[in-house]
Scaffold this active site. Structure first.
Site, short mmCIF file in Angstrom:
data_model
loop_
_atom_site.label_atom_id
_atom_site.label_comp_id
_atom_site.label_asym_id
_atom_site.label_seq_id
_atom_site.Cartn_x
_atom_site.Cartn_y
_atom_site.Cartn_z
N HIS A 60 113.92 -12.58 -10.19
CA HIS A 60 112.97 -12.36 -9.22
C HIS A 60 111.63 -12.01 -9.91
CE1 HIS A 60 114.63 -8.52 -10.47
NE2 HIS A 60 113.48 -7.75 -9.85
N HIS A 62 109.47 -9.56 -9.91
CA HIS A 62 109.03 -8.09 -10.30
C HIS A 62 108.62 -8.45 -11.77
CE1 HIS A 62 110.76 -5.82 -6.78
NE2 HIS A 62 109.68 -6.20 -6.61
N ASP A 64 108.87 -6.66 -14.59
CA ASP A 64 109.82 -6.17 -15.64
C ASP A 64 110.74 -7.25 -15.98
OD1 ASP A 64 110.83 -5.73 -13.31
OD2 ASP A 64 112.17 -4.00 -14.04
N HIS A 65 110.89 -8.34 -15.14
CA HIS A 65 111.98 -9.39 -15.29
C HIS A 65 111.20 -10.98 -15.60
CE1 HIS A 65 115.51 -7.38 -13.80
NE2 HIS A 65 114.41 -6.57 -13.35
N ASP A 210 118.39 -7.60 -10.22
CA ASP A 210 118.56 -6.26 -9.43
C ASP A 210 119.07 -6.19 -8.18
OD1 ASP A 210 116.78 -5.89 -11.59
OD2 ASP A 210 115.17 -4.82 -10.65
#
Length: 301
Positions: A60, A62, A64-65, A210
Site C-alpha cells: 500500500h 503509506h 513506511d512501505h 498492514d
C-alpha cells in the site's frame, strides 16, 4: 524457502530500526516485498544482489512501505541495469514514481513495468513455471493488499529400481514424472505410484501487513507454511489498534491459529515498545509456533 527481513518496524525509520521491507527467496526466485525508506542500504547490509531482484511488490501507499522505492529504482539505473523490472502495487504507484523520474530527468536505463492493483478480491498477479503470486485483500486505512507466494508442484521422483525391474524404456520417464501410468507390451497397466515417489510438497508464504484483525483472509492463507502478520500493538493497546486499523500480537496469533498455519512470523512493531520479545510472548499464549521478525533476521524454511 528463505525469508530475509530488511525492516519490520512501523511508521518512521530510526538509527536502530527500519520500516517494512523483506526479501523472499523461493524456487530460486527473489522477490522484494515492500520497500520502506532505507531498503537499498539494508539490501547491501544483508548482501542481497540487486541484479537478482526483478519483481517488487508494494502492499500500500503509506510511506513506511514504499518511500524507498524511488531510491532502489534510481540506484539500479546508476549501476547500469538492463534487465526489466516489474512493480506490483496499488493504482497510483506508477504516477508517483514516474513523476519523480520525470522532474529529476532520471529515466531508467531499463524497462520499468507497473502492474497496478484495484481489485478487492484475491487475484493472481504473477505466474511463471515455478511460482504463483496472489493478492490477499487487507483492511487498512487505504487500499492495501498482502501477497501469497506459492510454489508450483514439482515433478514426481522416478523410482529407478522399479522402472528397471519393469524394463520400462527411458522414453517414458518424463511421462512417469508427470504422474502418468505406464502400459506394458502385454497390456498390463503399472500405476504411477509403483514407479515414482511423491515430490517435496510445495511451500506457501503469506505476507500480511498492514491490516486490522480480519478473518476474511483466513480462506486465502489457510494452512500456509509461513505467515508474516503485522503486530503493531500489544493487546493493552487494542483500542488504538482498532482506531488505526492495525492488529495486536494476540490478534495475529488468532489469525494464525484459525488458519492452521505452520509458522507465524511477527513484525511491523510500533516503536513505542522497548522490547519486541513482548510481542512473541503475547502471541504464544494463543499460537505456539511464533518467530520474532527483526531487522537483519533471516529464516530458512
Amino acid at each position: 524457502m528463505k525469508l530475509t527481513i530488511l525492516g519490520c518496524y512501523a511508521a518512521t525509520p530510526r538509527t536502530i530500526t527500519n520500516p517494512t521491507s523483506q526479501v523472499l527467496e523461493i524456487k530460486n526466485r527473489l522477490f522484494l516485498i515492500d520497500c520502506g525508506e532505507g531498503t537499498q542500504v539494508q539490501l547491501r547490509k544483508n548482501k542481497v544482489k540487486f541484479s537478482k531482484i526483478n519483481h517488487i511488490f508494494i502492499s500500500h501507499l503509506h510511506g513506511d512501505h514504499f518511500y524507498g522505492l524511488i531510491g532502489v529504482i534510481s540506484t539500479f539505473a546508476l549501476l547500469g541495469r538492463t534487465t526489466d523490472l516489474h512493480i506490483y502495487g496499488p493504482k497510483g504507484v506508477k504516477e508517483i514514481i514516474t513523476l519523480q523520474l520525470k522532474l529529476s530527468n532520471s529515466w531508467t536505463t531499463y524497462n520499468l513495468f507497473f502492474h497496478e492493483l484495484e481489485s478487492n478480491e484475491s487475484e493472481v498477479i504473477f505466474e511463471d513455471n515455478r511460482v504463483v503470486v496472489k493478492t490477499i485483500p487487507l483492511k487498512h486505512r487505504i487500499y492495501t493488499n498482502g501477497f501469497l507466494f506459492e510454489e508450483k508442484p514439482a515433478e514426481r521422483k522416478l523410482n529407478v529400481e522399479a522402472v528397471e525391474n519393469y524394463n520400462i524404456h527411458i522414453a517414458y520417464y518424463q511421462k512417469i514424472k508427470n504422474g502418468g501410468d505406464i502400459t506394458l507390451d502385454d497390456g498390463t497397466v503399472i500405476e504411477n505410484e509403483k514407479l515414482s515417489f511423491d515430490p517435496i510438497p510445495p511451500q506457501r508464504y503469506a505476507f500480511c501487513s498492514d491490516t486490522v484483525y480480519n478473518e476474511a483472509i483466513i480462506p486465502i492463507i489457510k494452512e500456509v507454511d509461513v505467515l508474516y502478520h503485522e503486530a503493531t500493538f500489544l493487546e493493552s493497546e487494542a483500542a488504538l489498534a482498532q482506531k488505526t486499523l492495525h492488529s495486536t500480537a494476540k490478534e495475529a496469533a488468532t489469525i494464525a491459529l484459525k488458519a492452521n498455519v505452520k509458522q507465524l512470523v511477527l513484525g511491523h512493531y510500533s516503536t513505542r515498545y522497548g522490547d519486541i520479545n513482548v510481542f512473541k510472548q503475547e502471541a504464544e499464549t494463543i499460537f505456539p509456533n511464533v518467530l520474532s521478525g527483526d531487522d537483519g533476521t533471516c529464516f530458512e524454511f
